[in-house]
Design a protein around this motif. Structure first.
Motif, mmCIF file in Angstrom:
data_model
loop_
_atom_site.group_PDB
_atom_site.id
_atom_site.type_symbol
_atom_site.label_atom_id
_atom_site.label_comp_id
_atom_site.label_asym_id
_atom_site.label_seq_id
_atom_site.Cartn_x
_atom_site.Cartn_y
_atom_site.Cartn_z
ATOM 1 N N ASN A 340 0.842 -1.196 0.000
ATOM 2 C CA ASN A 340 0.000 0.000 0.000
ATOM 3 C C ASN A 340 0.879 1.249 0.000
ATOM 4 O OD1 ASN A 340 -1.694 2.220 0.966
ATOM 5 N ND2 ASN A 340 -3.208 0.616 1.361
ATOM 6 N N ARG A 341 0.595 2.185 -0.882
ATOM 7 C CA ARG A 341 1.428 3.389 -1.008
ATOM 8 C C ARG A 341 1.330 4.296 0.218
ATOM 9 N NH1 ARG A 341 3.742 4.572 -5.832
ATOM 10 N NH2 ARG A 341 3.196 3.274 -7.621
ATOM 11 N N LEU A 342 0.266 4.120 1.020
ATOM 12 C CA LEU A 342 0.128 4.933 2.223
ATOM 13 C C LEU A 342 0.920 4.365 3.400
ATOM 14 C CD1 LEU A 342 -3.698 5.741 2.089
ATOM 15 C CD2 LEU A 342 -1.785 7.212 1.401
ATOM 16 N N SER A 343 1.375 3.116 3.251
ATOM 17 C CA SER A 343 2.102 2.472 4.344
ATOM 18 C C SER A 343 3.499 3.048 4.490
ATOM 19 C CB SER A 343 2.196 0.964 4.096
ATOM 20 O OG SER A 343 0.928 0.373 4.100
ATOM 21 N N LYS A 344 3.992 3.035 5.710
ATOM 22 C CA LYS A 344 5.383 3.366 5.984
ATOM 23 C C LYS A 344 6.186 2.065 5.885
ATOM 24 C CE LYS A 344 4.209 7.585 7.131
ATOM 25 N NZ LYS A 344 4.479 8.721 6.231
ATOM 26 N N ILE A 345 7.100 2.014 4.944
ATOM 27 C CA ILE A 345 7.807 0.763 4.675
ATOM 28 C C ILE A 345 9.249 0.848 5.153
ATOM 29 C CG2 ILE A 345 8.552 -0.851 2.890
ATOM 30 C CD1 ILE A 345 6.174 0.157 1.206
ATOM 31 N N ILE A 346 9.611 -0.097 6.003
ATOM 32 C CA ILE A 346 10.992 -0.240 6.460
ATOM 33 C C ILE A 346 11.582 -1.445 5.732
ATOM 34 C CG2 ILE A 346 12.493 -0.674 8.435
ATOM 35 C CD1 ILE A 346 10.196 0.474 10.197
ATOM 36 N N ALA A 347 12.591 -1.226 4.933
ATOM 37 C CA ALA A 347 13.222 -2.312 4.170
ATOM 38 C C ALA A 347 14.620 -2.561 4.718
ATOM 39 C CB ALA A 347 13.292 -1.954 2.692
ATOM 40 N N VAL A 348 14.942 -3.837 4.948
ATOM 41 C CA VAL A 348 16.249 -4.219 5.489
ATOM 42 C C VAL A 348 16.817 -5.349 4.647
ATOM 43 C CG1 VAL A 348 17.530 -4.866 7.560
ATOM 44 C CG2 VAL A 348 15.324 -3.714 7.785
ATOM 45 N N ASN A 349 18.025 -5.175 4.172
ATOM 46 C CA ASN A 349 18.661 -6.224 3.368
ATOM 47 C C ASN A 349 20.166 -5.990 3.367
ATOM 48 O OD1 ASN A 349 19.505 -7.912 0.973
ATOM 49 N ND2 ASN A 349 17.289 -8.193 0.842
ATOM 50 N N ARG A 350 20.934 -7.060 3.355
ATOM 51 C CA ARG A 350 22.393 -6.914 3.305
ATOM 52 C C ARG A 350 22.865 -6.429 1.936
ATOM 53 N NH1 ARG A 350 25.403 -11.887 6.434
ATOM 54 N NH2 ARG A 350 24.064 -12.018 8.270
ATOM 55 N N ASP A 351 22.089 -6.725 0.915
ATOM 56 C CA ASP A 351 22.467 -6.410 -0.466
ATOM 57 C C ASP A 351 21.692 -5.166 -0.921
ATOM 58 O OD1 ASP A 351 22.716 -6.273 -3.249
ATOM 59 O OD2 ASP A 351 22.876 -8.439 -3.452
ATOM 60 N N ARG A 352 22.405 -4.113 -1.257
ATOM 61 C CA ARG A 352 21.733 -2.858 -1.615
ATOM 62 C C ARG A 352 20.898 -2.985 -2.883
ATOM 63 N NH1 ARG A 352 21.390 2.035 0.120
ATOM 64 N NH2 ARG A 352 20.967 3.793 -1.285
ATOM 65 N N SER A 353 21.365 -3.755 -3.847
ATOM 66 C CA SER A 353 20.604 -3.889 -5.095
ATOM 67 C C SER A 353 19.274 -4.598 -4.841
ATOM 68 C CB SER A 353 21.417 -4.644 -6.144
ATOM 69 O OG SER A 353 21.646 -5.984 -5.743
ATOM 70 N N GLN A 354 19.264 -5.552 -3.921
ATOM 71 C CA GLN A 354 18.022 -6.241 -3.580
ATOM 72 C C GLN A 354 17.157 -5.376 -2.663
ATOM 73 O OE1 GLN A 354 17.211 -9.400 -4.877
ATOM 74 N NE2 GLN A 354 18.991 -8.858 -6.125
ATOM 75 N N LEU A 355 17.804 -4.614 -1.809
ATOM 76 C CA LEU A 355 17.110 -3.728 -0.881
ATOM 77 C C LEU A 355 16.186 -2.763 -1.613
ATOM 78 C CD1 LEU A 355 16.867 -2.438 2.021
ATOM 79 C CD2 LEU A 355 18.854 -1.040 1.395
ATOM 80 N N LEU A 356 16.647 -2.240 -2.744
ATOM 81 C CA LEU A 356 15.907 -1.202 -3.468
ATOM 82 C C LEU A 356 15.308 -1.695 -4.785
ATOM 83 C CD1 LEU A 356 18.429 1.732 -2.900
ATOM 84 C CD2 LEU A 356 16.329 1.258 -1.628
ATOM 85 N N VAL A 367 12.233 3.931 5.147
ATOM 86 C CA VAL A 367 13.589 3.751 5.674
ATOM 87 C C VAL A 367 14.196 2.540 4.979
ATOM 88 C CG1 VAL A 367 15.027 3.387 7.712
ATOM 89 C CG2 VAL A 367 12.880 4.660 7.922
ATOM 90 N N ALA A 368 15.355 2.714 4.374
ATOM 91 C CA ALA A 368 16.053 1.611 3.712
ATOM 92 C C ALA A 368 17.367 1.367 4.452
ATOM 93 C CB ALA A 368 16.318 1.934 2.251
ATOM 94 N N ILE A 369 17.541 0.170 4.982
ATOM 95 C CA ILE A 369 18.710 -0.151 5.797
ATOM 96 C C ILE A 369 19.498 -1.273 5.144
ATOM 97 C CG2 ILE A 369 19.514 -0.989 8.038
ATOM 98 C CD1 ILE A 369 16.907 0.152 9.224
ATOM 99 N N GLN A 370 20.732 -0.983 4.784
ATOM 100 C CA GLN A 370 21.594 -2.043 4.284
ATOM 101 C C GLN A 370 22.297 -2.664 5.494
ATOM 102 O OE1 GLN A 370 24.550 -0.924 1.395
ATOM 103 N NE2 GLN A 370 25.260 -3.020 1.098
ATOM 104 N N GLY A 371 21.793 -3.797 5.909
ATOM 105 C CA GLY A 371 22.339 -4.421 7.104
ATOM 106 C C GLY A 371 21.718 -5.780 7.343
ATOM 107 N N ASP A 372 22.170 -6.431 8.400
ATOM 108 C CA ASP A 372 21.690 -7.762 8.758
ATOM 109 C C ASP A 372 20.284 -7.674 9.354
ATOM 110 O OD1 ASP A 372 21.987 -10.641 9.440
ATOM 111 O OD2 ASP A 372 21.898 -9.854 11.482
ATOM 112 N N ALA A 373 19.364 -8.442 8.779
ATOM 113 C CA ALA A 373 17.961 -8.349 9.174
ATOM 114 C C ALA A 373 17.692 -8.968 10.539
ATOM 115 C CB ALA A 373 17.084 -9.012 8.118
#
Length: 607
Positions: A340-356, A367-373
């Protein structure tokens, strides 16, 4: 003029001297001045490989034997590393993949050169996409014979560079230890994945064996003959120079990215205001250093955790944080369209290309976090200690699940035109599964139904290929799982199509005393394809199979097979319990269940 001549001569002499030094380095002459070649030593490079693997806690090496790699296998066995030989190289890699997922260490497979390695390509690609830390060891032609038409000699490095985080070709025996240590560290660092090392055959066998292959048959004559003889002898000496000097075998540091304190705090603020928080947790969250069982700490009432399919999170207030914990917005999440576009999405992934991935199209992380989930979720949950989301949110989700479960039960109660209702079979098996069971999924339509009905008993107790959608993982995954968890009941849910890839591994289960239970949904069809091909294109071409006697095949490989049809419907529980008992007693079991067609999952597509 004299000065000019001196400059020219000086430059020329410098160039000549530089060339001599470079040649000496390339030929190993400088190294040999300070490091001894022990010509009488019976040791071989395979022992060096085994030493490093043992120092890194490797317990299993999966293989299909070949002369190129025999020294590695023999040395590993002598050090107590269990060698498990399979009936196909892909199975060896799939088994190593399963070990990596279940043990938190690097899975190891060793195969011979050329076709042995090409047979692993699909399995290695699957490990890459599933982010499994895996070491593939490959044999290779001798260092001086590569590119000269030697047996099974191909350009293996070019083949695996697109598939692996790290590729190396060992050129001398002394390189073995540092190369293997480096590869094992890289496999686990950052985003885990497969690594590949090729070992030319002359780096693995003892000096006296390799020397025989280098020795000229006749005494060299003439200047060129003597130069060639010297070159060969020098190459041999350099190959083994410094080979047995004491060196460090211990694991190198593993780099794992972590969320910053500021990132965690920002997420705490978002989630603390949420009315409908959801975590979509992918397999990356189960990687070390966080034990998978610790993730149970972040369960309700703080969050709703979804491990399979994402709900459409609709919240008109716009404060429904959707935590995508290492789950990628690819086809499985409709490229992000389910968010949902209204949702606040927190994305966490070690791989930046997969993260985004696809964040420029249908979704965008708050919030996009490149790190260990895994470690991120624990830190987030501890920071939210005492916080509870509104009770009506998890209650409404449970009510929705109950409605779906009731509908599934009703569909399972329907009579099919022929044979057994597959949903009924799956429900019966699920009710009898032990709490320590591991389910391996290998198939299309039947496995797709199982994903809705069979309940994994805990973290990493459902093993499927992942995003690559590979068929054929069943035998290897089950083998690795049973070796890692010998006390657990391991079930393979097969379609009759996918079974064909690894049914021969019933021989492996028998020989290596790794009893598992295979539940085969036999509808004589590639139904996942047929269900869309027929209505869309009007033909069932290439989709039809036969109601083959797979249970007899299992018998032939030393297992125990059962044929189960509609006439056995009232005795299903008794048959399944008997299979479980025989499995505990050491028999690999194949349940060849004849199933009919249902409309369940109608409209699902396989592309």
């Amino acid at each position: 003029l004299a000065m000019d001549i001196s400059v020219v001569l000086g430059c020329s002499l410098g160039a000549v001297l530089g060339g001599v030094i470079l040649a000496s380095y390339k030929l190993g002459l400088l190294y040999q001045l300070f490091h001894k070649t022990e010509r009488q030593s019976p040791r071989h490079g395979g022992e060096s490989v085994a030493d490093v693997l043992r120092a890194h806690g490797v317990k299993f090496v999966f293989t299909l034997v070949g002369g190129h790699i025999s020294p590695i296998l023999v040395a590993c066995e002598k050090l107590g590393i269990r060698i498990v030989d399979t009936r196909h190289e892909a199975t060896a890699v799939f088994a190593a993949d399963a070990v990596a997922r279940l043990s938190g260490t690097v899975g190891v497979a060793a195969v011979t050169a050329g076709p042995g390695l090409t047979n692993t390509v699909t399995a290695v690609k699957n490990a890459q996409m599933a982010e499994s830390p895996l070491l593939l060891i490959g044999g290779a032609a001798a260092t001086l014979l590569q590119g000269r038409g030697a047996l099974q000699d191909i350009d293996q490095m070019s083949l695996f560079k697109p598939l692996c985080k790290f590729c190396a070709s060992v050129r001398t025996v002394r390189e073995i230890v540092p190369t293997v240590r480096k590869a094992l560290a890289i496999a686990q660092s950052g985003t885990p994945g497969p690594v590949f090392i090729e070992f030319p055959i002359d780096t693995l066998y003892p000096y006296h064996v390799v020397e025989k292959e280098f020795a000229p048959k006749n005494t060299p004559k003439g200047l060129m003959g003597k130069i060639i003889a010297w070159y060969l002898q020098n190459h041999l000496s350099n190959l083994f120079a410094g080979a047995w000097e004491t060196c460090d075998l211990s694991p190198l540091p593993v780099h794992i990215p972590h969320a910053t304190e500021d990132e965690v705090q920002r997420c705490v603020e978002l989630v603390s205001r949420a009315k409908k928080p959801v975590i979509l947790m992918g397999s990356q969250a189960t990687l070390p250093p966080t034990p998978a069982d610790d993730l149970e700490y972040v369960r309700n009432p703080r969050f709703c955790i979804v491990r399979a399919r994402a709900p459409r999170c609709k919240d008109p207030t716009g404060i429904a944080p959707f935590i995508s914990s290492c789950t990628v917005c690819d086809f499985r999440l409709s490229y992000g369209r389910v968010l949902n576009r209204l949702s606040k999405i927190i994305a966490v992934n070690r791989d930046r290309s997969q993260l985004l991935k696809n964040s420029d199209m249908f979704w965008k992380p708050t919030v996009a976090i490149q790190g260990d989930a895994g470690s991120f979720l624990l830190r987030l949950s501890k920071a939210l200690k005492g916080h509870r989301c509104p009770e009506e949110w998890p209650r409404s989700l449970k009510e929705g699940d109950a409605i779906k479960e009731k509908a599934n039960r009703a569909k399972a109660a329907e009579k099919t035109e022929r044979h057994l209702n597959p949903l009924s079979v799956l429900h019966r098996v699920d009710e009898l599964l032990a709490e320590d069971s591991i389910i391996v999924a290998d198939g299309g339509d039947f496995v797709g139904s199982a994903a809705y009905i069979m309940r994994p008993r805990g973290p990493i107790r459902w093993l499927d290929p992942g995003a690559f959608g590979t068929l054929g993982v069943g035998g290897g995954f089950a083998l690795g799982a049973k070796l890692c968890r010998p006390e657990s009941e391991v079930w393979i849910v097969y379609g009759d199509g996918s079974l064909g890839y690894s049914v021969a591994e019933f021989d492996t289960f028998t020989r290596h005393k790794t009893p598992v239970i295979a539940l085969v949904g036999n509808d004589a069809c590639w139904s996942q394809i047929s269900r869309e091909q027929v209505p869309m294109l009007g033909s069932n071409v290439a989709c039809g199979l036969a109601f083959t006697d797979y249970h007899i095949v299992a018998d032939g490989y030393g297992g125990k097979g059962y044929l189960i049809g509609r006439e056995d419907e009232s005795q299903l529980d008794d048959i399944f319990k008997k299979a479980q008992k025989e499995c505990r007693e050491g028999k690999a079991i194949l349940l060849n269940v004849l199933i009919g067609k249902t409309s369940f999952r109608e409209g699902s597509i396989s592309v």
